[in-house]
Design a protein around this motif. Structure first.
Motif, PDB file in Angstrom:
ATOM      1  N   LYS A 103       0.859  -1.185   0.000  1.00  0.00           N
ATOM      2  CA  LYS A 103       0.000   0.000   0.000  1.00  0.00           C
ATOM      3  C   LYS A 103       0.892   1.231   0.000  1.00  0.00           C
ATOM      4  O   LYS A 103       1.829   1.323   0.773  1.00  0.00           O
ATOM      5  CB  LYS A 103      -0.917  -0.008   1.205  1.00  0.00           C
ATOM      6  CG  LYS A 103      -1.829  -1.213   1.225  1.00  0.00           C
ATOM      7  CD  LYS A 103      -3.045  -0.936   2.062  1.00  0.00           C
ATOM      8  CE  LYS A 103      -3.866  -2.208   2.149  1.00  0.00           C
ATOM      9  NZ  LYS A 103      -4.928  -2.226   1.202  1.00  0.00           N
ATOM     10  N   PRO A 105       1.011   5.744  -0.461  1.00  0.00           N
ATOM     11  CA  PRO A 105       0.210   6.968  -0.413  1.00  0.00           C
ATOM     12  C   PRO A 105      -0.353   7.280  -1.803  1.00  0.00           C
ATOM     13  O   PRO A 105       0.214   6.864  -2.819  1.00  0.00           O
ATOM     14  CB  PRO A 105       1.220   8.041   0.016  1.00  0.00           C
ATOM     15  CG  PRO A 105       2.331   7.299   0.659  1.00  0.00           C
ATOM     16  CD  PRO A 105       2.365   5.953   0.022  1.00  0.00           C
ATOM     17  N   SER A 106      -1.446   8.009  -1.838  1.00  0.00           N
ATOM     18  CA  SER A 106      -2.171   8.197  -3.105  1.00  0.00           C
ATOM     19  C   SER A 106      -1.336   8.876  -4.179  1.00  0.00           C
ATOM     20  O   SER A 106      -1.421   8.503  -5.349  1.00  0.00           O
ATOM     21  CB  SER A 106      -3.466   8.971  -2.872  1.00  0.00           C
ATOM     22  OG  SER A 106      -3.164  10.281  -2.415  1.00  0.00           O
ATOM     23  N   ASP A 107      -0.531   9.880  -3.835  1.00  0.00           N
ATOM     24  CA  ASP A 107       0.261  10.565  -4.861  1.00  0.00           C
ATOM     25  C   ASP A 107       1.345   9.652  -5.434  1.00  0.00           C
ATOM     26  O   ASP A 107       1.574   9.634  -6.649  1.00  0.00           O
ATOM     27  CB  ASP A 107       0.872  11.853  -4.306  1.00  0.00           C
ATOM     28  CG  ASP A 107       1.747  11.612  -3.084  1.00  0.00           C
ATOM     29  OD1 ASP A 107       1.546  10.588  -2.396  1.00  0.00           O
ATOM     30  OD2 ASP A 107       2.639  12.454  -2.825  1.00  0.00           O
ATOM     31  N   ALA A 109       1.152   6.367  -5.414  1.00  0.00           N
ATOM     32  CA  ALA A 109       0.436   5.300  -6.116  1.00  0.00           C
ATOM     33  C   ALA A 109       0.031   5.744  -7.518  1.00  0.00           C
ATOM     34  O   ALA A 109       0.120   4.960  -8.472  1.00  0.00           O
ATOM     35  CB  ALA A 109      -0.792   4.879  -5.318  1.00  0.00           C
ATOM     36  N   LYS A 110      -0.398   6.990  -7.670  1.00  0.00           N
ATOM     37  CA  LYS A 110      -0.761   7.504  -8.994  1.00  0.00           C
ATOM     38  C   LYS A 110       0.465   7.553  -9.909  1.00  0.00           C
ATOM     39  O   LYS A 110       0.388   7.207 -11.091  1.00  0.00           O
ATOM     40  CB  LYS A 110      -1.386   8.893  -8.882  1.00  0.00           C
ATOM     41  CG  LYS A 110      -2.793   8.878  -8.331  1.00  0.00           C
ATOM     42  CD  LYS A 110      -3.357  10.268  -8.235  1.00  0.00           C
ATOM     43  CE  LYS A 110      -4.739  10.218  -7.609  1.00  0.00           C
ATOM     44  NZ  LYS A 110      -5.310  11.568  -7.448  1.00  0.00           N
ATOM     45  N   GLU A 111       1.594   7.968  -9.361  1.00  0.00           N
ATOM     46  CA  GLU A 111       2.822   8.037 -10.144  1.00  0.00           C
ATOM     47  C   GLU A 111       3.263   6.633 -10.585  1.00  0.00           C
ATOM     48  O   GLU A 111       3.626   6.427 -11.744  1.00  0.00           O
ATOM     49  CB  GLU A 111       3.927   8.683  -9.308  1.00  0.00           C
ATOM     50  CG  GLU A 111       5.237   8.832 -10.017  1.00  0.00           C
ATOM     51  CD  GLU A 111       6.298   9.454  -9.124  1.00  0.00           C
ATOM     52  OE1 GLU A 111       7.451   9.023  -9.251  1.00  0.00           O
ATOM     53  OE2 GLU A 111       5.968  10.339  -8.323  1.00  0.00           O
ATOM     54  N   SER A 113       1.339   3.993 -10.862  1.00  0.00           N
ATOM     55  CA  SER A 113       0.331   3.489 -11.797  1.00  0.00           C
ATOM     56  C   SER A 113       0.543   4.067 -13.195  1.00  0.00           C
ATOM     57  O   SER A 113       0.459   3.344 -14.193  1.00  0.00           O
ATOM     58  CB  SER A 113      -1.064   3.834 -11.294  1.00  0.00           C
ATOM     59  OG  SER A 113      -2.031   3.439 -12.215  1.00  0.00           O
ATOM     60  N   THR A 114       0.841   5.349 -13.270  1.00  0.00           N
ATOM     61  CA  THR A 114       1.070   5.990 -14.559  1.00  0.00           C
ATOM     62  C   THR A 114       2.281   5.379 -15.267  1.00  0.00           C
ATOM     63  O   THR A 114       2.224   5.080 -16.460  1.00  0.00           O
ATOM     64  CB  THR A 114       1.292   7.502 -14.379  1.00  0.00           C
ATOM     65  OG1 THR A 114       0.165   8.050 -13.698  1.00  0.00           O
ATOM     66  CG2 THR A 114       1.486   8.196 -15.709  1.00  0.00           C
ATOM     67  N   LYS A 162       9.924   0.690  -0.064  1.00  0.00           N
ATOM     68  CA  LYS A 162       8.696   0.359   0.675  1.00  0.00           C
ATOM     69  C   LYS A 162       8.828  -1.002   1.359  1.00  0.00           C
ATOM     70  O   LYS A 162       8.407  -1.174   2.505  1.00  0.00           O
ATOM     71  CB  LYS A 162       7.497   0.373  -0.278  1.00  0.00           C
ATOM     72  CG  LYS A 162       6.176   0.076   0.367  1.00  0.00           C
ATOM     73  CD  LYS A 162       5.749   1.176   1.308  1.00  0.00           C
ATOM     74  CE  LYS A 162       4.356   0.913   1.813  1.00  0.00           C
ATOM     75  NZ  LYS A 162       3.894   1.947   2.713  1.00  0.00           N
TER      76      LYS A 162
END
Length: 178
Positions: A103, A105-107, A109-111, A113-114, A162
């Motif tokens: 898991k 953090p959202s920022d 995770a977006k990076e 994922s992109t 991580k």
């Protein structure tokens, strides 16, 4: 009205003739091929020709590779592209395995994922050899795949950090329990 229809038909006929009439490019290529054949057959002709004609024909031969050489070069470069794609696919599979259950953090995770999605788009519907018209286009595609590989290496470093962080957190909880 009849004059307008006649004008449109005349334009269509002229356009059709210009579009579908054979060009003289074929004649030019035949001439250059016969020149090269004559140059190869007789060295006596080369000594009798002026130097400017010999250099002109040799420069034309150097700038225009024939189809067989072009396809050989393209096939060799395409093999490099296939190898790069294969390595990228392996790296993506390894990353997906390493990311399972983590898991972020959202920022971040977006990076991540992109980066992973852009790399997987290159593998989703890859261009085959016939889609490329020259070696330069294949080299551009290899550069895209290599760039995606570099971005996945950055993702790999984030995942390792991580995993190390979660391993240190698990060690601290085990020492606190004892």
């Amino acid at each position: 009205m009849k004059a307008m229809v006649g004008l449109v038909l005349a334009i269509l006929i002229i356009f059709g003739l210009r579009l579908f009439w054979p060009s003289s490019e074929f004649d030019v290529s035949n001439v250059s091929q016969t020149d090269t054949l004559n140059n190869n057959l007789g060295s006596q002709d080369e000594t009798s020709k002026p130097i400017s004609e010999v250099t002109d024909s040799s420069s034309m031969e150097l700038t225009v590779p024939d189809d067989e050489e072009k396809t050989k070069l393209m096939k060799a470069e395409y093999e490099i592209l296939e190898l790069s794609r294969k390595n990228l696919k392996r790296h993506l599979g390894k990353l997906k395995h390493d990311m399972w259950g983590l898991k972020f953090p959202s920022d971040i995770a977006k990076e991540l994922s992109t980066s992973v999605m852009s790399a997987s788009k290159l593998l989703k519907n890859p261009h085959m050899l016939g889609a490329f018209s020259n070696v330069e286009q294949i080299k551009d595609e290899v550069a895209k795949v290599n760039f995606a590989e570099k971005s996945l290496e950055e993702v790999d470093e984030i995942i390792k950090a991580k995993v190390d962080e979660s391993a240190n957190g698990a060690d601290q909880t085990n020492s606190a329990i004892q």
